[in-house]
Design an enzyme around this catalytic site. Structure first.
Site, PDB file in Angstrom:
ATOM      1  N   HIS A 106       1.406   3.906   1.869  1.00  0.00           N
ATOM      2  CA  HIS A 106       1.933   4.669   3.004  1.00  0.00           C
ATOM      3  C   HIS A 106       3.458   4.765   2.968  1.00  0.00           C
ATOM      4  O   HIS A 106       4.153   3.809   2.621  1.00  0.00           O
ATOM      5  CB  HIS A 106       1.463   4.058   4.328  1.00  0.00           C
ATOM      6  CG  HIS A 106       0.025   4.377   4.628  1.00  0.00           C
ATOM      7  ND1 HIS A 106      -0.743   3.619   5.488  1.00  0.00           N
ATOM      8  CD2 HIS A 106      -0.778   5.376   4.171  1.00  0.00           C
ATOM      9  CE1 HIS A 106      -1.968   4.150   5.555  1.00  0.00           C
ATOM     10  NE2 HIS A 106      -2.004   5.204   4.754  1.00  0.00           N
ATOM     11  N   HIS A 151       0.841  -1.200   0.000  1.00  0.00           N
ATOM     12  CA  HIS A 151       0.000   0.000   0.000  1.00  0.00           C
ATOM     13  C   HIS A 151       0.874   1.247   0.000  1.00  0.00           C
ATOM     14  O   HIS A 151       2.085   1.154   0.144  1.00  0.00           O
ATOM     15  CB  HIS A 151      -1.012  -0.015   1.152  1.00  0.00           C
ATOM     16  CG  HIS A 151      -0.423   0.080   2.531  1.00  0.00           C
ATOM     17  ND1 HIS A 151       0.362  -0.893   3.089  1.00  0.00           N
ATOM     18  CD2 HIS A 151      -0.529   1.050   3.478  1.00  0.00           C
ATOM     19  CE1 HIS A 151       0.711  -0.533   4.325  1.00  0.00           C
ATOM     20  NE2 HIS A 151       0.195   0.641   4.578  1.00  0.00           N
ATOM     21  N   ASP A 195       5.773   4.755   5.134  1.00  0.00           N
ATOM     22  CA  ASP A 195       6.619   3.813   5.889  1.00  0.00           C
ATOM     23  C   ASP A 195       6.719   2.444   5.205  1.00  0.00           C
ATOM     24  O   ASP A 195       7.405   1.552   5.694  1.00  0.00           O
ATOM     25  CB  ASP A 195       6.123   3.667   7.347  1.00  0.00           C
ATOM     26  CG  ASP A 195       4.710   3.121   7.450  1.00  0.00           C
ATOM     27  OD1 ASP A 195       3.815   3.616   6.725  1.00  0.00           O
ATOM     28  OD2 ASP A 195       4.495   2.187   8.253  1.00  0.00           O
ATOM     29  N   HIS A 196       6.056   2.312   4.052  1.00  0.00           N
ATOM     30  CA  HIS A 196       6.150   1.062   3.279  1.00  0.00           C
ATOM     31  C   HIS A 196       6.832   1.268   1.923  1.00  0.00           C
ATOM     32  O   HIS A 196       7.321   0.309   1.335  1.00  0.00           O
ATOM     33  CB  HIS A 196       4.755   0.449   3.081  1.00  0.00           C
ATOM     34  CG  HIS A 196       4.138   0.049   4.398  1.00  0.00           C
ATOM     35  ND1 HIS A 196       4.016  -1.250   4.797  1.00  0.00           N
ATOM     36  CD2 HIS A 196       3.674   0.811   5.424  1.00  0.00           C
ATOM     37  CE1 HIS A 196       3.487  -1.288   6.017  1.00  0.00           C
ATOM     38  NE2 HIS A 196       3.260  -0.047   6.413  1.00  0.00           N
ATOM     39  N   HIS A 227       4.318  -4.485  10.698  1.00  0.00           N
ATOM     40  CA  HIS A 227       4.774  -3.811  11.926  1.00  0.00           C
ATOM     41  C   HIS A 227       4.946  -4.776  13.092  1.00  0.00           C
ATOM     42  O   HIS A 227       4.234  -5.784  13.184  1.00  0.00           O
ATOM     43  CB  HIS A 227       3.768  -2.733  12.357  1.00  0.00           C
ATOM     44  CG  HIS A 227       3.725  -1.550  11.451  1.00  0.00           C
ATOM     45  ND1 HIS A 227       4.517  -0.433  11.621  1.00  0.00           N
ATOM     46  CD2 HIS A 227       2.981  -1.312  10.344  1.00  0.00           C
ATOM     47  CE1 HIS A 227       4.252   0.448  10.665  1.00  0.00           C
ATOM     48  NE2 HIS A 227       3.324  -0.056   9.863  1.00  0.00           N
ATOM     49  N   ASP A 261      -0.366  -3.816   6.242  1.00  0.00           N
ATOM     50  CA  ASP A 261      -1.015  -3.262   7.430  1.00  0.00           C
ATOM     51  C   ASP A 261      -2.486  -3.671   7.503  1.00  0.00           C
ATOM     52  O   ASP A 261      -3.315  -2.952   8.055  1.00  0.00           O
ATOM     53  CB  ASP A 261      -0.923  -1.727   7.436  1.00  0.00           C
ATOM     54  CG  ASP A 261       0.478  -1.236   7.760  1.00  0.00           C
ATOM     55  OD1 ASP A 261       1.373  -2.079   7.977  1.00  0.00           O
ATOM     56  OD2 ASP A 261       0.680   0.001   7.795  1.00  0.00           O
ATOM     57  N   HIS A 279      -7.630  -0.606   5.389  1.00  0.00           N
ATOM     58  CA  HIS A 279      -6.583   0.278   5.917  1.00  0.00           C
ATOM     59  C   HIS A 279      -6.379   1.433   4.924  1.00  0.00           C
ATOM     60  O   HIS A 279      -6.377   2.598   5.295  1.00  0.00           O
ATOM     61  CB  HIS A 279      -5.301  -0.525   6.112  1.00  0.00           C
ATOM     62  CG  HIS A 279      -4.128   0.256   6.626  1.00  0.00           C
ATOM     63  ND1 HIS A 279      -4.093   0.817   7.882  1.00  0.00           N
ATOM     64  CD2 HIS A 279      -2.942   0.579   6.052  1.00  0.00           C
ATOM     65  CE1 HIS A 279      -2.933   1.442   8.048  1.00  0.00           C
ATOM     66  NE2 HIS A 279      -2.224   1.317   6.949  1.00  0.00           N
TER      67      HIS A 279
HETATM   68 FE    FE Z   1       2.512   0.935   8.128  1.00  0.00          FE
HETATM   69 ZN    ZN Z   2      -0.014   1.693   6.487  1.00  0.00          ZN
END
Ligand code: FE
Ligand code: ZN
Length: 255
Positions: free
Chosen positions: A54, A52, A56-57, A164, A126, A109
């Protein structure tokens, strides 16, 4: 074929899968650093998969492309992931380097979130965490529940590789929902031991999640009772409302 998590950022995992000739698959590189560090002794990434959009990915992808300009990047069809070189759609079977995966749409998400299943492994991003699930940023409770139902039908031995290390705090919430769940108590003790030794608590197995994760246990009598007691309706509400109430309970838990 054993997936290996690389710790990244504050609590992210970048998943890697070792292939032939030192080439490895990289899932959700939120930071390039751990991947660059893993690329030594003739080892290098074969492909990147993103679950996805985001940051942080996906945040590490530009630096990886700088180092390996030909590196294929597989991602959901979402304009917020401009660096993708190939787009993935749910229901599709896709060959990525030496691996074949089934792509599963799991909105909730985010609206374009995907999961990949193959080789006894689920990359769940996530959407499904160990003992928890992702927050609903862009989807409805009904969408997220449907996504989790889809994942719950995979074989019980499937290794769940999530985005995570949230397991310890998820365990505290899961125990508040189902204090009498013996499998959960044992898993929670195991998680404590692992975190004290600074070890990752994942991958878990889908079978373990089905036994312990309240978000996959929305129909379990104790979960129905616990959510019903909080809502004051004795569990009379429908499945989606119950899931929404459970997710809302978690959102406020410990805050
Ligand atoms: Fe994340
Ligand atoms: Zn995420």
């Amino acid at each position: 074929m054993q997936p290996t998590p690389l710790a990244a950022l504050s609590d992210n995992y970048i998943w890697t899968l070792e292939g032939e000739g030192g080439r490895f698959l990289v899932v959700d590189p939120g930071d390039a650093g751990p991947v660059l560090a893993a690329a030594r002794d003739g080892r290098e990434p074969a492909a990147v998969v993103l679950t996805h959009h985001h940051h942080d990915h996906i945040g590490g992808v530009p630096a990886l492309l700088e180092r390996w300009p030909e590196l294929p990047v597989y991602a959901p069809d979402d304009e917020r992931i401009p660096m993708a070189t190939a787009r993935l759609r749910g229901g599709q079977s896709v060959d990525i380097a030496q691996w074949r995966f089934e792509v599963i749409d799991v909105p909730g998400h985010t609206r374009s979130h995907i999961a990949l299943h193959g080789h006894g492994i689920l990359f769940s991003g996530d959407t499904l965490f160990s003992l928890g699930c992702g927050r609903l940023f862009e989807g409805t409770p009904s969408q997220m529940l449907e996504s989790l139902d889809r994942l719950a039908r995979l074989p019980a031995a499937t290794l769940v590789c999530c985005g995570h290390e949230y397991t310890r705090s998820n365990a505290a919430f899961a125990l508040a929902v189902e204090p009498g769940n013996q499998a959960l108590r044992e898993r929670s003790e195991e998680v404590e031991r692992m975190r004290e030794q600074d070890r990752p608590t994942v991958p878990s197995t889908l079978g373990s999640e089905l036994a312990c994760n309240p978000f996959l246990r929305i129909d379990a009598p104790d979960v129905v009772r616990a959510v019903g007691a909080r809502a004051g309706d004795g569990g009379a509400v429908d499945r989606v409302a119950r899931f929404a109430a459970l997710r809302a309970w978690k959102d406020g838990f410990g805050a």
